[in-house]
Design a protein around this motif. Structure first.
Motif, PDB file in Angstrom:
ATOM      1  N   UNK A 105      22.345  64.742 -15.745  1.00 12.95           N
ATOM      2  CA  UNK A 105      21.820  65.566 -16.846  1.00 12.95           C
ATOM      3  C   UNK A 105      20.433  65.046 -17.219  1.00 12.95           C
ATOM      4  N   UNK A 106      19.483  65.942 -17.163  1.00 13.64           N
ATOM      5  CA  UNK A 106      18.084  65.587 -17.397  1.00 13.64           C
ATOM      6  C   UNK A 106      17.896  64.891 -18.741  1.00 13.64           C
ATOM      7  N   UNK A 107      17.202  63.742 -18.724  1.00 12.12           N
ATOM      8  CA  UNK A 107      16.835  62.981 -19.920  1.00 12.12           C
ATOM      9  C   UNK A 107      18.037  62.459 -20.721  1.00 12.12           C
ATOM     10  N   UNK A 108      19.226  62.510 -20.149  1.00  9.30           N
ATOM     11  CA  UNK A 108      20.382  61.964 -20.865  1.00  9.30           C
ATOM     12  C   UNK A 108      20.342  60.441 -20.814  1.00  9.30           C
ATOM     13  N   UNK A 109      20.983  59.763 -21.782  1.00  9.42           N
ATOM     14  CA  UNK A 109      20.995  58.294 -21.765  1.00  9.42           C
ATOM     15  C   UNK A 109      21.525  57.746 -20.439  1.00  9.42           C
ATOM     16  N   UNK A 110      22.560  58.372 -19.908  1.00  2.00           N
ATOM     17  CA  UNK A 110      23.118  57.871 -18.646  1.00  2.00           C
ATOM     18  C   UNK A 110      22.101  58.031 -17.524  1.00  2.00           C
ATOM     19  N   UNK A 111      21.403  59.175 -17.496  1.00  2.44           N
ATOM     20  CA  UNK A 111      20.413  59.427 -16.448  1.00  2.44           C
ATOM     21  C   UNK A 111      19.303  58.375 -16.508  1.00  2.44           C
ATOM     22  N   UNK A 112      18.804  58.099 -17.694  1.00  2.63           N
ATOM     23  CA  UNK A 112      17.739  57.115 -17.836  1.00  2.63           C
ATOM     24  C   UNK A 112      18.205  55.737 -17.397  1.00  2.63           C
ATOM     25  N   UNK A 113      19.408  55.377 -17.787  1.00  2.00           N
ATOM     26  CA  UNK A 113      19.942  54.063 -17.433  1.00  2.00           C
ATOM     27  C   UNK A 113      20.218  53.965 -15.931  1.00  2.00           C
ATOM     28  N   UNK A 114      20.699  55.062 -15.342  1.00  2.00           N
ATOM     29  CA  UNK A 114      21.026  55.082 -13.925  1.00  2.00           C
ATOM     30  C   UNK A 114      19.767  54.903 -13.065  1.00  2.00           C
TER      31      UNK A 114
END
Length: 391
Positions: free
Chosen positions: A372-381
């Protein structure tokens, strides 16, 4: 008148004999017979007498059964002619066979054969009977060997022919089974068992030959399809990863990319349609929730967004926050050799993604990450990884 010779008196001797008999009878009147059967245990006692035994013990102890041990020594006297000894073991084996004690029957027939008697007919019977016992024990190879040996001694021995044919049939040697049946039918054209067995073996033989022909045709067809697939993949400049040690097929590879077109773990495979276009089994991975979607036939001209629109028309049960919406999703693939990730546009087709210079198809199944774009998980991943984003 001449005098007659005097006859000696025998009255005294007769009286003595009668007195001795009376004393002997008086002894039984006052003393019980020690060998008598007891009222409560007479059946068990009777079963210990060889003549009345219902079943002989497997191991004979001379101290417990002296009469039986003596009788056995007489029956199996090594001083008797080998023919007599072999016949005794044959009869013993037949008794065990009748009681379905096939292991002991085999042992008895074997002992009979060890006597090496000079009668080929008796030896053939011992071999044939042992073949029958081995068959019931499931030792088909041993049974067939015995039947074959019996036929060498007596080529016309029908029981050996029948049992050998049965073994060949059970071992799926259908041609040999037919041959044995034919040889027996030349001796007796009306032998029912051989007629039935030959019909069955012939039918199974023809079925097996048909299946072999089908398998060879399928193999040739598969090889042709694999060749066409490889040509199609190479023409598109799609890179295929060589299989690792744990991924190699059992079969020898017929191309530089052995196994192309083989089924993957989900039972799907790359296919080439009549128009010369490829469809790939494809994985979409959702690392945030440890979920996956499997598309069994992703046509190379189809766009990712088209599949995502259908898949996320309704939120999946694991997306409680309902954030996995097609317009919010980003696609990536991993460049494992460099430890990097590359972004793929949802608007691109599968073929365009596979033709990316860094994409390597592993195990004949393309795989892409969905975030998911710009989601916390995406950023951390993505943090700490070099990302090649689309321009």
């Amino acid at each position: 008148m001449e005098a007659q010779p005097a006859t000696p008196a025998r009255g005294g001797d007769q009286e003595q004999e009668e007195d001795a008999m009376d004393a002997f009878l008086d002894k039984f009147r006052c003393q019980q017979y020690r060998g008598r059967l007891h009222e409560d245990t007479w059946e068990q006692e009777l079963d210990k007498i060889p003549m009345f035994m219902k079943k002989a013990p497997s191991e004979i102890d001379p101290q417990e059964n002296p009469e039986l041990a003596c009788l056995q020594s007489l029956i199996f006297d090594d001083e008797r002619p080998p023919e007599e000894q072999a016949k005794t073991y044959k009869d013993e084996g037949n008794a065990y066979f009748k009681d379905r004690d096939y292991k002991k029957a085999v042992a008895s027939y074997t002992e009979g054969l060890r006597k090496q008697c000079s009668d080929p007919a008796l030896n053939a019977v011992l071999l044939t009977n042992r073949a029958a016992a081995q068959y019931h024990l499931g030792n088909l190879r041993s049974a067939l060997n015995d039947a074959t040996a019996a036929r060498k001694l007596r080529p016309s021995h029908m029981k050996a022919i029948v049992r050998g044919a049965i073994c060949h049939l059970e071992l799926r040697n259908f041609s040999e089974a037919v041959s044995w049946c034919d040889e027996g039918l030349r001796l007796d054209s009306k032998e029912k068992k051989l007629l039935e067995m030959r019909a069955k073996a012939d039918k199974l033989k023809r079925t097996e030959e048909r299946d072999v022909r089908k398998a060879k045709m399928k193999e040739r067809k598969d090889e042709a399809q694999k060749g066409a697939l490889l040509c199609a993949v190479q023409a598109r400049n799609i890179q295929l990863a060589s299989p690792g040690p744990d991924e190699e097929d059992d079969e020898e590879p017929t191309t530089p990319h052995g196994g192309l077109g083989s089924e993957n773990a989900m039972g799907a495979r790359v296919s080439l349609d009549d128009g010369g276009r490829l469809s790939w089994p494809t994985l979409l991975l959702y690392p945030e929730y440890g979920q996956t979607d499997f598309i069994s036939a992703f046509h190379e001209d189809s766009r990712f967004i088209d599949h995502l629109m259908v898949m996320f028309e309704e939120p999946p049960p694991w997306d409680l926050e309902r954030k996995y919406q097609p317009h919010l999703l980003e696609l990536y693939f991993e460049d494992e050799d460099r430890g990097e990730v590359c972004q793929v546009s949802p608007e691109s087709t599968l073929l365009e993604a596979l033709q990316h210079p860094r994409y390597l198809v592993r195990a004949w199944t393309p795989a892409f990450l969905v975030l998911v774009k710009q989601s916390p998980f995406c950023k951390n991943f993505l943090r700490g990884r070099k990302v090649h984003r689309l321009k």
